[in-house]
Each structure stands twice: as C-alpha cells, then as structure tokens.
Design a protein around this motif. Structure first.
Motif, PDB file in Angstrom:
ATOM      1  N   HIS A 196     -47.160 119.745  64.810  1.00  0.00           N
ATOM      2  CA  HIS A 196     -47.257 119.740  63.351  1.00  0.00           C
ATOM      3  C   HIS A 196     -48.523 119.003  62.940  1.00  0.00           C
ATOM      4  O   HIS A 196     -49.127 118.290  63.748  1.00  0.00           O
ATOM      5  N   GLY A 197     -48.901 119.145  61.667  1.00  0.00           N
ATOM      6  CA  GLY A 197     -50.025 118.419  61.132  1.00  0.00           C
ATOM      7  C   GLY A 197     -49.762 117.982  59.698  1.00  0.00           C
ATOM      8  O   GLY A 197     -48.998 118.626  58.973  1.00  0.00           O
ATOM      9  N   ASN A 198     -50.369 116.877  59.305  1.00  0.00           N
ATOM     10  CA  ASN A 198     -50.301 116.465  57.911  1.00  0.00           C
ATOM     11  C   ASN A 198     -51.611 115.773  57.540  1.00  0.00           C
ATOM     12  O   ASN A 198     -52.454 115.506  58.410  1.00  0.00           O
ATOM     13  N   ARG A 199     -51.779 115.522  56.274  1.00  0.00           N
ATOM     14  CA  ARG A 199     -53.050 114.964  55.810  1.00  0.00           C
ATOM     15  C   ARG A 199     -52.833 113.922  54.734  1.00  0.00           C
ATOM     16  O   ARG A 199     -51.792 113.920  54.055  1.00  0.00           O
ATOM     17  N   ALA A 200     -53.807 113.039  54.612  1.00  0.00           N
ATOM     18  CA  ALA A 200     -53.818 112.042  53.557  1.00  0.00           C
ATOM     19  C   ALA A 200     -54.788 112.486  52.468  1.00  0.00           C
ATOM     20  O   ALA A 200     -55.929 112.838  52.755  1.00  0.00           O
TER      21      ALA A 200
END
Length: 369
Positions: free
Chosen positions: A360-364
């Motif tokens: 998975h990936g996420n961002r700020a």
C-alpha cells in the motif's frame, strides 16, 4: 536538541494568520458540537464505515478512538467537532492535534471525514475549513517561533475527491510512504551483534531509555520531532510488548559519548546518572482488526531505529529478524511496516534485502507556514 529559528522567519503568531473565530459548518443541516469521550463508540462506527467505503487497508478499535481523548495535551472541547443528524447520529467529524515536544518544526495534524451517505453536500469542505482555522489558532498560540506545518494524510488510492479537496484548500503533497510486508514462511536470517551490544525483550524499565534512543535515531528524519515522556507512552492500545525488542550497549563509551556534540542533553544526563543505554528499538503493534481487511495475519513494526552513533552495526536487521521470529511463533503470516520513501538511513534497501515488498501507499499533504 534545541533549535534556533532562522532570523528570516516572522513570528509564528503573524505567520499562522489565525482567525479570531472559527467558521461553523452550515452544509448538510447538521448540528455541530465538540466530541467527548462518550462519543467514542459512535465515532468508531463512523470512521470504520468511512474506511470500508474508501477501501482503506485498516479499521480502528474502540480503544484506539478512546486513546485520542485520553492524551493530557489534547482538549476535545476546543480541538474536535462532531456533526450530528436529526437523530443525533454522527455524520461528520474533525480533530486537530499538536504535540508538546516539537522543537524543530511546530506542527498541527488534521483528521476528519464525512459519512459516505452524506458526501457531495459540501460538508467536507466546510469541516476542513474549520480544521484549518483551528490549526492556525493552535500554531499561533504555541508561541514557538519555528518553521510551522499543517498536515493531513491520505491513502494513495483514496477517492480522488479527497485529494482534490486538500489541494484546493492549499495543501501540497510533500512526502510519500509505503506499507511493506514480508512473508514469514521465508527463512529468517540469524544475526549476532558485535561487542557489548545485547538484544533484549522490551521492558517497562527500559522504556524511557528507548524513548531517548528513538529521539536520537529519528532526528534526521523528515517530519520527526522529539517525543516527550507523556507522548511516548500514550496511544498504546494496540502495543504488543511480547513482539517488541531493544538493543542495549552494556559497556558504552560514556566519556566519548559525553564529549560528542551530537549527544543530546537528555541522553547525556542519563549517561551521567548511570542509566542503561538503549541504542536500537523495535516496537510492535497487534492490529487484529486489520487482518480481515488485508486478508492475512501480521505483526506490525511501529517504530524501528538505531542511534546515529551506532549505525552500520546491523542493529536494525537484528531487531527485525528477532521480531519476525516472534511474529511467526505467534502464528502470524507476515511482518508489516511503513517507511518514508525518502528515508535518509537507507531503510528501503534494508527492507528489500530482507524480502519486504510494497502493498500500500499513502502520502502527507502539508501547508508550510
């Protein structure tokens, strides 16, 4: 470590541009009030409904939601907002959080959302406006004339409307993170530490020494700030001490460390007092609510680090390997963790060498002040 603010920075009270009053949302015909700890079960249902609709790779437990209300530095009466429908059921929420230990960049973190059945009514935009206004107030009130940042996080594959909402409000993506997993059916490396380094189980007696190790390990990482004792021990509802391990130097070069200008004042004081020196830490969590969402069981490495003066001695590898064996002994199928894609310590290469892969990936998203 102390931080001297650049002379070019205007005072935080000026940069934050805090409004005198907060904009109360009007969209959707909801009734708004602060959240209280009694709302935790209803907020849990709201957030997990949102996560399911957005295909987020996690779910919360009641204890996790209750944790937010229990922090001594938080004031739900001023830093939370709950939107109730005509039946008194929460349909939207917002929280704004800041931590007491920020010494390099003073930060405010936003969280919130709208029930899937009430999206498209403009509620989210107005909730975000309230959150931003409150974040500016908190930054201004901090009195810390440091660089400042308002932050919100989003999954890479969250609905595009969420990403657009943040960008239209002035946020810009500033950092990307990856969730990695490692199949525990694959062989787990055996590793011996050198010299006077000893790998030991986590214990309450060594916990504050682990905090000092964490603060040193992460002071060159983007977005990381020193953890105060109260912040360090808070929010551990899913903490798994049986899966957590530390590395201690049983014969540290105390004189050399005290002479090193990079040694922080808290560590120096602990060394002078003869306290144990933790030089590496791996703290793990047991997120059983997430296992059905992922489709497999896993142990999760929350924090992993080695003191800067001890890097290059394979401390992180030894800790991860020990944690993997503990996960596997408990019947877990995978070891999981999150990593900053621009981690300065070469963590991505380390994890790849141990067989971790991205799932998975996420961002700020941030507004820099």
């Amino acid at each position: 470590m102390s931080h001297v603010a650049p002379q070019t920075l205007a005072p935080i009270a000026q940069r934050a541009q805090a409004p005198a009053t907060l904009p109360v949302p009007e969209a959707g015909g909801l009734t708004w009030r602060p959240a209280t700890s009694a709302d935790a079960p209803a907020m849990l249902d709201l957030q997990n409904t949102m996560f399911e609709a957005d295909r987020a790779p996690y779910r919360y437990t009641l204890a996790e939601v209750q944790d937010w209300f229990g922090a001594p530095w938080r004031d739900p009466a001023t830093d939370s907002l709950l939107g109730l429908d005509a039946d008194g059921v929460p349909r939207a929420f917002a929280t704004v959080d800041s931590f007491p230990g920020d010494t390099r960049t003073v930060r405010s973190f936003l969280d919130g959302g709208v029930h899937p059945a009430r999206r498209g009514e403009g509620i989210g935009r107005e909730v975000l406006a309230w959150s931003l206004a409150r974040a500016r107030q908190k930054l201004a009130a901090s009195g810390k004339d440091l660089p400042a940042r308002i932050l919100v996080y989003a999954e890479d594959d969250a609905p595009q409307a969420a990403h657009r909402l943040y960008e239209r409000a002035g946020f810009r993506p500033v950092r990307y993170f990856s969730e990695l997993r490692r199949d525990l059916a694959a062989p787990i490396p055996e590793l011996e530490l050198d010299g006077s380094l000893r790998l030991v189980p986590w214990s309450a007696e060594l916990d504050d020494a682990a905090r000092l190790a964490h603060n040193d390990s992460f002071r060159d990482h983007w977005g990381s700030e020193p953890r105060t004792p109260e912040a360090w021990v808070h929010g551990r509802s899913e903490f798994a001490p049986e899966w957590s391990f530390l590395v201690v130097d049983e014969a540290p070069d105390v004189a050399g460390l005290l002479a090193d200008p990079e040694t922080d004042p808290e560590t120096a004081a602990a060394l002078r007092a003869g306290a144990p020196l933790v030089v590496g830490h791996q703290l793990a969590g047991r997120y059983s609510e997430d296992w059905p969402v992922h489709g497999y069981t896993f142990g999760y490495t929350e924090l992993l680090g080695a003191r800067r003066a001890y890097r290059g001695r394979r401390i992180a590898v030894a800790l991860l390997a020990r944690a993997m064996r503990a996960f596997a002994a408990d019947g877990m199928q995978y070891a999981n963790l999150d990593v900053d894609t621009e981690n300065p310590s070469g963590a991505h290469g380390l994890y790849a060498s141990l067989g971790y892969e991205k799932v998975h990936g996420n961002r700020a998203y941030a507004i820099e002040l």
